[in-house]
Design an enzyme around this catalytic site. Structure first.
Site, PDB file in Angstrom:
ATOM      1  N   ASP A  23       0.828  -1.210   0.000  1.00  0.00           N
ATOM      2  CA  ASP A  23       0.000   0.000   0.000  1.00  0.00           C
ATOM      3  C   ASP A  23       0.867   1.267   0.000  1.00  0.00           C
ATOM      4  OD1 ASP A  23      -2.013  -1.849   0.370  1.00  0.00           O
ATOM      5  OD2 ASP A  23      -2.854  -0.906   2.155  1.00  0.00           O
ATOM      6  N   ASP A  24       0.260   2.354  -0.428  1.00  0.00           N
ATOM      7  CA  ASP A  24       0.780   3.717  -0.223  1.00  0.00           C
ATOM      8  C   ASP A  24       1.846   4.169  -1.221  1.00  0.00           C
ATOM      9  OD1 ASP A  24      -0.892   3.518   1.949  1.00  0.00           O
ATOM     10  OD2 ASP A  24       0.656   3.818   3.464  1.00  0.00           O
ATOM     11  N   HIS A  32      -6.063   3.039  -3.974  1.00  0.00           N
ATOM     12  CA  HIS A  32      -5.925   3.152  -2.510  1.00  0.00           C
ATOM     13  C   HIS A  32      -6.240   4.587  -2.087  1.00  0.00           C
ATOM     14  CE1 HIS A  32      -4.673   1.913   1.434  1.00  0.00           C
ATOM     15  NE2 HIS A  32      -3.628   2.708   1.484  1.00  0.00           N
ATOM     16  N   HIS A  45      -5.278   9.893   0.244  1.00  0.00           N
ATOM     17  CA  HIS A  45      -4.980   9.185   1.498  1.00  0.00           C
ATOM     18  C   HIS A  45      -5.237  10.081   2.720  1.00  0.00           C
ATOM     19  CE1 HIS A  45      -2.849   6.197   4.087  1.00  0.00           C
ATOM     20  NE2 HIS A  45      -3.095   5.370   3.093  1.00  0.00           N
ATOM     21  N   HIS A  53       3.770  -2.175   3.100  1.00  0.00           N
ATOM     22  CA  HIS A  53       3.707  -0.800   2.593  1.00  0.00           C
ATOM     23  C   HIS A  53       4.918  -0.457   1.728  1.00  0.00           C
ATOM     24  CE1 HIS A  53       0.900  -0.883   5.957  1.00  0.00           C
ATOM     25  NE2 HIS A  53       0.251   0.080   5.322  1.00  0.00           N
TER      26      HIS A  53
HETATM   27 ZN    ZN Z   1      -2.556   3.348   3.156  1.00  0.00          ZN
END
Ligand code: ZN
Length: 203
Positions: free
Chosen positions: A4-5, A54, A58, A160
């Site tokens: 993620d991210d 995602h 954020h 991540h």
């Molecule tokens: Zn995230």
């Protein structure tokens, strides 16, 4: 494994490692428009990994304030991926998971709305704990290895892509240990998965 991210400064190193190990993964990305980020995004796609949404920003407080905010932000994320890679994403991971402290009041509407639009959202059932403060490579590796070993069905592992050097140290150990177990294989998610969901969707 899911990351993620990203994209981040770690993305090229993660991709090199995945290529050397001949395995595929899934990247749930945010809206990052630097040349380096977009070039990493294209490389993720061209090397056969899956890219999922995602959220663009954020920013939990903004995206989870209303279903409209969430969908508006998600659409930016969708276009960012589609325009950068030529492929429209069909998977998403909610920042913080599909039920979290920021969307506790409207997660039912949000999850129903993304399903209604034909997207699949995917939570996780193994967490690497790589964003825990001062997490060392050995901690991350054992979180993942132990989590996968006790998981019943397919293990969806949360990690991540955020520039964390400890993760880069942990990844070879994770991959080599699980490969040595002999009965795991690593694959990218696709739209035929039955993803783990933190809440049972209500229609
Ligand atoms: Zn995230």
């Amino acid at each position: 494994m899911t990351f993620d991210d990203g994209p981040s400064s770690s993305t090229p190193a993660i991709l090199d490692l995945l290529r050397n190990e001949e395995i595929k993964a899934t990247f749930f990305v945010n809206g990052k428009t630097s040349l380096a980020a977009v070039s990493s995004l294209k490389r993720i796609a061209s090397e056969g990994h899956t890219i999922g949404m995602h959220s663009y920003s954020h920013q939990y407080r903004i995206i989870y304030a209303s279903v409209e905010n969430f969908i508006e932000d998600l659409y930016k994320n969708y276009l960012y991926i589609k325009n950068s890679t030529g492929t429209a994403p069909n998977l998403l991971r909610f920042p913080g998971g599909s039920i979290n402290t920021y969307n506790i009041k409207n997660y039912k509407l949000m999850t129903a709305e993304v399903l209604r639009r034909g997207f699949i959202y995917c939570d996780w059932n193994v967490s690497g704990g790589d964003t825990i403060k001062d997490a060392k490579a050995s901690d991350i590796a054992s979180n993942v290895i132990n989590g996968v070993r006790v998981s019943w069905g397919p293990a969806i592992v949360l990690l991540h892509d955020n520039g964390n050097s400890e993760l880069l140290l942990a990844l070879p150990r994770i991959i080599q240990t699980l490969k040595a177990d002999g009965y795991y294989h690593f694959s990218a998610l696709n739209n035929s998965i039955q993803p783990p969901m933190f809440v049972y969707p209500e229609y």
